[in-house]
Scaffold this active site. Structure first.
Site, PDB file in Angstrom:
ATOM      1  N   PRO A  79      16.356 -10.761  -6.851  1.00  0.00           N
ATOM      2  CA  PRO A  79      17.447 -10.670  -6.366  1.00  0.00           C
ATOM      3  C   PRO A  79      18.293 -11.748  -6.052  1.00  0.00           C
ATOM      4  CG  PRO A  79      15.720 -10.276  -4.651  1.00  0.00           C
ATOM      5  CD  PRO A  79      15.359 -10.537  -6.157  1.00  0.00           C
ATOM      6  N   CYS A  80      19.462 -12.135  -6.599  1.00  0.00           N
ATOM      7  CA  CYS A  80      19.984 -13.503  -6.552  1.00  0.00           C
ATOM      8  C   CYS A  80      21.353 -13.249  -6.177  1.00  0.00           C
ATOM      9  CB  CYS A  80      20.033 -14.242  -7.850  1.00  0.00           C
ATOM     10  SG  CYS A  80      18.178 -14.505  -8.582  1.00  0.00           S
ATOM     11  N   PRO A  81      21.696 -13.127  -4.816  1.00  0.00           N
ATOM     12  CA  PRO A  81      23.056 -12.969  -4.549  1.00  0.00           C
ATOM     13  C   PRO A  81      23.871 -14.159  -4.780  1.00  0.00           C
ATOM     14  CG  PRO A  81      21.548 -13.502  -2.679  1.00  0.00           C
ATOM     15  CD  PRO A  81      20.758 -13.287  -3.821  1.00  0.00           C
ATOM     16  N   THR A  82      23.363 -15.508  -4.809  1.00  0.00           N
ATOM     17  CA  THR A  82      24.271 -16.612  -5.100  1.00  0.00           C
ATOM     18  C   THR A  82      24.834 -16.480  -6.581  1.00  0.00           C
ATOM     19  OG1 THR A  82      22.385 -18.084  -5.717  1.00  0.00           O
ATOM     20  CG2 THR A  82      23.065 -18.033  -3.401  1.00  0.00           C
ATOM     21  N   PHE A  83      24.556 -15.775  -7.341  1.00  0.00           N
ATOM     22  CA  PHE A  83      24.931 -15.676  -8.615  1.00  0.00           C
ATOM     23  C   PHE A  83      26.008 -14.690  -8.758  1.00  0.00           C
ATOM     24  CE2 PHE A  83      20.520 -16.830 -10.185  1.00  0.00           C
ATOM     25  CZ  PHE A  83      20.857 -18.222 -10.337  1.00  0.00           C
TER      26      PHE A  83
END
Length: 452
Positions: A79-83
């Site tokens: 999970p990479c919300p900053t992408f």
């Protein structure tokens, strides 16, 4: 574990959409992990393997009873919300934080740590489209940095990893693989056994419609009633494989079907307030049998004449106040309002924070991307012909979870789990391609599956 089954683990597994698709492609998932405690009841209700709840950054890889290098596949979606654009805007709105300093975008490093530990023959990593435009603190493209790390050409932070994988990165739209939803996700496929990684462009099963008629619901037909004439291609040849059941994933098929639509996906499901109750809430029985090809597949019942004996699971939406119901009625088929366009007195959100939409799903098109935000409200997923937001089951249909896939948790948790999942059909396409091209295990070696 049988000789035909390849082995896999699922990192950041959530409800298990990726595990389900890999299982349908002939992989046996041995273990999963996710940090959300509420995913465990869902995962264990639908998958026959151990699932750990924990922070992967603090977890050591478990003993799977395999020698180093014996595991076939490490899969997962860090999970990479900053992408994602949404993730970046929300992180940047928090005092003292920015998307570069938020350490969740480094969770992929723990994915690589597990790859290094097990040295699997192949891996499959999923992430959001926004990763393509993301840069690290040095201003370098994130995707290129990760590919270099996977190839062993670049160090991974403070980790001493031994990686040497051939890598292919592709952006895929789930609608091109039979999922009745537009959902673009980035996939890293790698292997260390000298095989060519599959080009998923060659495995697509569906396409955009070429005319208005192809947007109509695709009724399932009786193969025995098909005429010889209807089976001929434009070249005058018969390709009997094109008569296969949904879904069958094959490389370089001669023709592709039009995208599955909202109507194909959900219009056999009953209204959730059959007695006119307000607000609409829940229905627990089917009223009609399946109609479209996709609906037959989603019911997952080999004895389709017994559809009325099959329980209808998770067909429940949130309650709505009269303002919301009235706003929903104002929307025409497939139309939307930007929240800021609605008169202030009818605003469901603060317009200075949420630039969202009210969106009624178009029955003649694939659904828009199902998001985890559904657990907070359903304004972007209004039913095409009922004044309400969609149910958990309808969201699951859009994501290509079969009706037998149960979400035995509170409705809010179920919406979040559905929205965060990898669509099982897309995972099945990827798993089939990996199985066939990397491991040289044609799909025919599996037990017969329900095809495309």
């Amino acid at each position: 574990m049988t000789e035909e089954h390849l082995t896999a683990i699922d990192l950041f597994c959530g409800a298990g959409g990726l595990s389900q698709g890999l299982s349908d492609a002939g992989f046996e998932t041995l273990w999963g992990i996710d940090h959300e405690e509420n995913t465990k009841p869902t995962y264990e209700a639908n998958h026959g393997c151990e699932m750990t709840v924990g922070d992967i950054r603090e977890e050591d890889p478990p003993d799977l009873g395999l020698d180093e290098g014996e595991l076939d596949l490490v899969a997962g979606g860090p999970p990479c919300p900053t992408f994602s654009l949404v993730g970046r805007s929300k992180i940047n709105s928090i005092d003292g934080r920015d998307n570069q300093s938020d350490d969740r975008h480094l969770l992929y490093e723990d994915f690589l740590r597990f790859v290094d530990h097990y040295q699997p023959k192949a891996f499959l990593m999923e992430n959001v489209e926004g990763m393509l435009s993301a840069e690290n603190e040095e201003g370098r493209p994130v995707v290129e940095t990760i590919k270099e790390q996977m190839r062993g050409e670049r160090e991974v932070a403070d980790l001493d990893l031994d990686l040497d994988y051939n890598v292919r990165v592709q952006l895929l739209d789930s609608a091109d693989f039979g999922v009745p939803q537009h959902r673009k996700r980035l996939f890293f496929i790698g292997n260390r056994i000298g095989a060519e990684n599959p080009d998923m462009e060659e495995w697509k099963t569906h396409r955009s419609p070429s005319n208005e008629d192809e947007k109509d619901i695709k009724y399932k037909t009786d193969p025995s009633k098909r005429s010889e004439e209807s089976q001929h291609t434009l070249d005058g040849f018969v390709d009997d494989r094109e008569e296969e059941e949904f879904p069958t994933f094959r490389k370089n098929r001669r023709s592709r079907k039009p995208w599955n639509t909202v109507a194909d996906a959900i219009l056999d499901l009953p209204p959730v307030s059959p007695s006119g109750d307000t607000p609409p809430t829940k229905a627990e029985e089917y009223e009609l049998g399946p109609v479209s090809e996709y609906q037959y597949w989603a019911r997952d019942n080999s004895e389709q004449e017994d559809w009325d004996e099959q329980p209808l699971l998770n067909h429940e939406c949130r309650g709505h106040n009269m303002r919301d119901l009235t706003l929903y009625k104002l929307l025409g088929e497939g139309t939307s309002y930007i929240i800021g366009d609605i008169p202030e007195e009818h605003q469901p959100y603060r317009t200075d924070i949420f630039p969202d939409k009210l969106k009624k799903q178009n029955p003649r098109e694939p659904a828009t991307t199902v998001v985890a935000h559904l657990y907070k409200d359903g304004h972007m997923f209004i039913h095409p012909n009922e004044a309400r937001s969609i149910t958990v089951r309808e969201a699951a249909r859009f994501q290509s979870f079969k009706d037998t896939f149960e979400f035995p948790v509170a409705r809010t948790h179920a919406f979040k789990q559905v929205g965060n999942a990898v669509p099982p059909l897309l995972a099945q396409a990827l798993g089939t391609a990996i199985r066939t091209e990397i491991f040289d295990r044609p799909i025919s070696q599996q037990e017969p599956q329900k095809a495309d």
